[in-house]
Every structure is written in structure tokens, then in C-alpha cells.
Write a protein that holds these residues in place. Structure first.
Motif, PDB file in Angstrom:
ATOM      1  N   GLU A  37       0.832  -1.107   0.005  1.00 62.63           N
ATOM      2  CA  GLU A  37      -0.058   0.081   0.057  1.00 62.63           C
ATOM      3  C   GLU A  37       0.986   1.203  -0.084  1.00 62.63           C
ATOM      4  N   GLU A  38       2.197   1.056   0.147  1.00 64.23           N
ATOM      5  CA  GLU A  38       3.073   2.296   0.070  1.00 64.23           C
ATOM      6  C   GLU A  38       3.746   2.505  -1.063  1.00 64.23           C
ATOM      7  N   LYS A  96       6.825  16.528  -1.259  1.00 68.94           N
ATOM      8  CA  LYS A  96       7.237  15.228  -1.007  1.00 68.94           C
ATOM      9  C   LYS A  96       8.679  14.907  -0.767  1.00 68.94           C
ATOM     10  N   ALA A 110       5.602   8.113  -6.111  1.00 65.78           N
ATOM     11  CA  ALA A 110       5.303   9.620  -6.625  1.00 65.78           C
ATOM     12  C   ALA A 110       6.191  10.482  -5.882  1.00 65.78           C
ATOM     13  N   ILE A 111       7.228  10.061  -4.899  1.00 64.22           N
ATOM     14  CA  ILE A 111       8.023  10.930  -4.360  1.00 64.22           C
ATOM     15  C   ILE A 111       9.341  10.782  -5.227  1.00 64.22           C
ATOM     16  N   ASP A 118       2.693   3.265  -4.345  1.00 61.94           N
ATOM     17  CA  ASP A 118       2.318   4.544  -5.168  1.00 61.94           C
ATOM     18  C   ASP A 118       2.823   5.743  -4.239  1.00 61.94           C
ATOM     19  N   ASN A 119       2.980   5.824  -3.185  1.00 64.89           N
ATOM     20  CA  ASN A 119       3.412   6.897  -2.599  1.00 64.89           C
ATOM     21  C   ASN A 119       4.804   7.296  -2.620  1.00 64.89           C
ATOM     22  N   ASP A 142      11.019   9.329   3.217  1.00 61.84           N
ATOM     23  CA  ASP A 142      11.213   8.491   1.949  1.00 61.84           C
ATOM     24  C   ASP A 142      12.309   9.089   1.015  1.00 61.84           C
ATOM     25  N   PHE A 173       0.609  10.157 -10.797  1.00 63.09           N
ATOM     26  CA  PHE A 173       0.851  10.203  -9.482  1.00 63.09           C
ATOM     27  C   PHE A 173       0.469  11.713  -9.096  1.00 63.09           C
ATOM     28  N   LYS A 174       0.437  11.914  -7.759  1.00 62.53           N
ATOM     29  CA  LYS A 174       0.409  13.200  -7.369  1.00 62.53           C
ATOM     30  C   LYS A 174       1.581  13.756  -7.006  1.00 62.53           C
ATOM     31  N   THR A 221       9.964  14.672   2.841  1.00 62.37           N
ATOM     32  CA  THR A 221       9.536  13.322   3.461  1.00 62.37           C
ATOM     33  C   THR A 221      10.543  12.431   3.905  1.00 62.37           C
TER      34      THR A 221
END
Length: 470
Positions: A70-71, A191, A77-78, A73-74, A196, A185-186, A194
């Protein structure tokens, strides 16, 4: 790992063949001087990509598999946000590179930057598709890029035989293929703050530095040839070098593409990692060693098939030296450097690359004036050998263990036998066939038979027991 290899090998082989076809189209529809200019522009693209994109892909490839599903895509995106933040510096670097090569005009800057941007995004989404096991999308994208590059390049150069047409064709092929694997992606500059993002920077920036230096070092010879000799000689050298680098990329990436992600999954189990790395080396040698040796044996007919006569004035010596250099370069990048990557000691890679760059620079200055293209090829080989030895020594010093299975020695012995017998058993020794591609195909089949027969005689991977049981 072998099953994973089969997932990607067919499209990678097709992609490599398309690269050779593309080189053939470029060299036959452009003059040696124009191809020399094109080579310098594409070199600028690769140097800028090393600074502004490739290290991000490498970081994602290494770090994303350890994240929860679940992580994913985020995290992607980063990584994508970082690439977009690097575009403006990339434009400045493209302009600088073209200025240093004396090719700076508004049209060349825009065309070269477009190739960089489209290739960077295409490679990002392609790597993401591979990591996330979107196999069909990956295959279609690679096939699309390969086919479109040939079709569009051939069509444009027939009617508009110039460098801008060649660059525009490449950019269009990357756009077409990128749409196949594109995933929205956003994107946000926030980002980059963060944890990551910091992990990507921490792991990737040393790779960026080493990748930049490696990109410059591996192609620095072209700048010096252009400066010390002329653009025509640069075009000749670049054509030969591009064929060999393409072959090297094909035979190593066929194993590395599916193999490296499998290795990263075992990063927390040293015993399993060392065992898997040994199997990886076996596959790497099984494909790369006989392929490169076979190419050296068949170098003359292959280069005659791909290149026009004006590119063949230097003889085979340059080809043999460059072939050895390409093997050493890829062995270091796709095997030896893993020792520092898996032990999280990537900080040493830039130091090795800088030393290699300085050494290569010194050798080019010394060897090109008296020896010309042979001097440039020799500098490339020597610098890569020294870099490989340094990386190996540091990896061992940091506690990484390289397991060399018995099967590797069987592969090497089989390759030696092929090198001895294939020249005596080539088709032209027995019959005259006036179709070069048929001659090459029959010689390749003969080489494969010799290699496979010796390998079977040596009981490679217990194949005799397998045959008996069947």
C-alpha cells in the motif's frame, strides 16, 4: 531466477536488435561527421540523465521492494517528484554540454533536452512497471519503443537526413512507449521533505555521483577524439563503440533486469544472498562470455553488415580492445559493484569512479596523439580494469563474499574451446554463400553447438543426470 530471466529476455533481445538496426540506419543515412555530432549530443543526454534521473530509478529499484504494497504508489510519487524537480537543472546541463562540444544552438538545445526528458520519464515508468510486476505493460512498452524508433527514424531520415530528425524520432518513440506504462501520480515539491525522499537522497546521491563520473569516463574518449582528431573519426569510433555497448547492455541486462530485484529480496539473509549471487554470476557468465567471444570471432562480417564502408577503415583491433573493455565495464557494474551496494557502502562508488575518470583522462591525453582510435580504446580498457579491481578489493574488505560456483569454470572452458574451433569451422571454409546474414547465422549456430557440446560433456548443472532421467 532463471524463470524470471525468461520473462524479460525475449523483449530485451528484440530491443537490442532494434538498437543495432538504428545504428545501421544512422550510419547509412548520415555522414560520419553528422554521426559524430549526433554521438556527442546523445552523450550529453546520458551524462545529464546520470545527474538528473538514473540515480532516482536505481534508488527506487533498491528501496521500493522493501515497502508495503500500500506504500508503493506514494514512494513512486516521491521519486517522480524528484525527477521533475531536476528538469530545470537538466536543461542548464544540456546547454552546458552542447556549449562545451561546440554544438550549442537553440534547435539543438531543445531537441537534445526533449530526448533527455522523454527518455528519463520513459525509463522511470518502465522500471516502475518492472518492480510492480506489470509484465505485459513492460513488454509492450519495450516493443513499442523499439519498433517506433526504427520506423520513425527511417521515415524522417529518408526525407530529412539531419541530426534534428534523428533526435526528434527518438523523442517520439519514448513518448509513444511511455504512454503504455504511464501511471498518474500526485507530484508535489513538498514530498521532497518526507523520510522516504531522504532515504532516496541518502542511497541515491552517491550513485548519482558515481554514475555521472562513469557516464563521462566511459564516453570521454569521444570528446578527446573530436578535439584531437576530427568529428569524422569521432563518428567512426562512436559507431563501433555503440554497437559493442549495445551488445554488452543486452547480454548483461538480460540477466540483471530480472536478477537484481530477486537478489534484493534476500538482502537480510546473507547465506541466501551469497548463494543467489553465485547463481546470478553463473547465468551472467553463461550468456555474456560466449556471446562476447563469439562477437570478436565474427566481428568482421557483423560490422560489414551493420556499417557502411567508411566506418570500417580502422580494422578489427579497435573492436577487440573495446569488446574487452565493455565486458569489464559491465561485469563491474552488474556484479562486482553489488558487493558495495548490498553492504550499503555505496559511498565508495563515487571515489572509484573519480579515480577511474582521472586515470582515463590521463591515458587519453597520452595515447590518442600517437595511436589514434586504438589509443582511445586502450585507455577505456585499462581504466575499467583498474576500477573493477578497486571495487572488488573494497567489497572484500567490507566483508562481502563472492561465491564463484564450479559451473562458472565449466562455462569458461567451454568458451575457450569454442574460440579455438569456431574459426576453423566457419561456413566460408567449406562453402560460398553470397548472403552475409545467412553466413553469420550459420556461424552463430556452429558456435552455439560447439559451446553447448563441451558444456554437456563437462556435465554442466548435472545435465547428464537430467538426460538419463528423461
Amino acid at each position: 531466477m532463471f524463470n524470471a530471466l525468461l520473462k524479460y529476455a525475449p523483449v530485451q533481445i528484440f530491443a537490442a536488435i532494434s538498437v543495432f538496426a538504428l545504428i545501421s540506419i544512422h550510419t547509412k543515412l548520415l555522414t560520419t561527421t553528422e554521426y559524430g555530432m549526433l554521438a556527442l549530443m546523445l552523450l550529453t543526454v546520458e551524462v545529464v540523465r546520470a545527474v538528473a534521473a538514473q540515480w532516482i530509478n536505481s534508488s527506487m529499484l533498491r528501496l521500493l521492494p522493501s515497502k508495503k504494497t500500500e506504500e508503493h504508489d506514494n514512494f513512486a510519487a516521491i521519486a517522480c517528484s524528484i525527477i521533475f524537480c531536476c528538469t530545470l537543472p537538466a536543461l542548464a546541463l544540456v546547454s552546458l554540454g552542447l556549449y562545451l562540444t561546440g554544438l550549442l544552438t537553440l534547435s539543438t538545445v531543445l531537441a537534445t533536452f526533449l530526448v533527455f526528458l522523454t527518455k528519463a520519464l520513459y525509463q522511470f515508468y518502465l522500471e516502475l512497471a518492472r518492480i510492480m510486476d506489470r509484465l505485459n505493460q513492460y513488454r509492450v512498452a519495450v516493443l513499442t519503443q523499439s519498433i517506433m524508433a526504427i520506423v520513425i527514424t527511417g521515415s524522417l531520415l529518408v526525407y530529412f537526413p539531419n541530426i534534428l530528425s534523428a533526435l526528434s524520432a527518438l523523442a517520439l518513440s519514448y513518448i509513444a512507449a511511455g504512454l503504455v506504462v504511464f501511471k498518474p501520480f500526485k507530484i508535489s515539491i513538498n514530498k521532497l521533505k518526507t523520510a522516504d525522499a531522504q532515504a532516496i537522497f541518502s542511497y541515491g546521491l552517491p550513485l548519482m555521483a558515481s554514475g555521472l563520473v562513469a557516464a563521462i569516463s566511459s564516453r570521454l574518449d569521444r570528446y578527446f577524439i573530436a578535439d584531437s582528431l576530427d568529428l569524422a573519426q569521432t563518428g567512426i569510433y562512436a559507431a563501433i563503440s555503440n554497437i559493442l555497448l549495445g551488445i554488452g547492455a543486452l547480454i548483461f541486462m538480460v540477466v540483471a533486469l530480472p536478477g537484481f530485484p530477486e537478489l534484493t529480496k534476500k538482502i537480510n539473509d546473507k547465506a541466501a544472498l551469497y548463494k543467489a549471487h553465485g547463481e546470478y554470476l553463473t547465468l551472467l557468465c553463461l550468456i555474456s562470455v560466449p556471446a562476447l567471444v563469439g562477437f570478436c570471432i565474427l566481428a568482421e562480417p557483423i560490422t560489414h553488415l551493420l556499417l557502411s564502408e567508411e566506418y570500417l577503415s580502422q580494422g578489427s583491433t579497435v573492436i577487440y580492445i573495446l569488446c574487452a573493455g565493455v565486458f569489464v565495464l559491465n561485469l563491474k557494474a552488474h556484479y562486482i559493484d553489488h558487493g558495495l551496494q548490498f553492504s550499503l557502502n555505496t559511498k565508495y562508488l563515487p571515489k572509484i569512479s573519480v579515480f577511474s575518470l582521472v586515470l582515463n583522462l590521463s591515458l587519453l591525453v597520452t595515447l590518442i596523439p600517437p595511436f589514434g582510435l586504438i589509443g582511445a580504446a586502450s585507455a577505456f580498457l585499462i581504466a575499467n580494469i583498474i576500477a573493477l579491481v578497486m571495487s572488488l578489493w573494497l567489497s572484500l574488505k567490507k566483508g562481502y563474499k563472492y561465491a564463484v560456483p564450479l559451473q562458472v569454470y565449466k562455462i569458461l572452458l567451454s568458451t575457450v574451446c569454442m574460440a579455438i574451433f569456431l574459426p576453423e569451422l566457419r561456413v566460408y571454409n567449406f562453402v560460398v554463400i553470397n548472403m552475409p546474414i545467412v553466413n553469420i547465422a550459420l556461424d552463430v549456430i556452429t558456435g552455439v553447438i560447439i559451446f553447448s557440446s563441451v558444456l554437456a560433456f563437462l556435465n554442466y548443472n548435472k545435465c547428464k543426470a537430467w538426460v538419463v532421467s528423461e
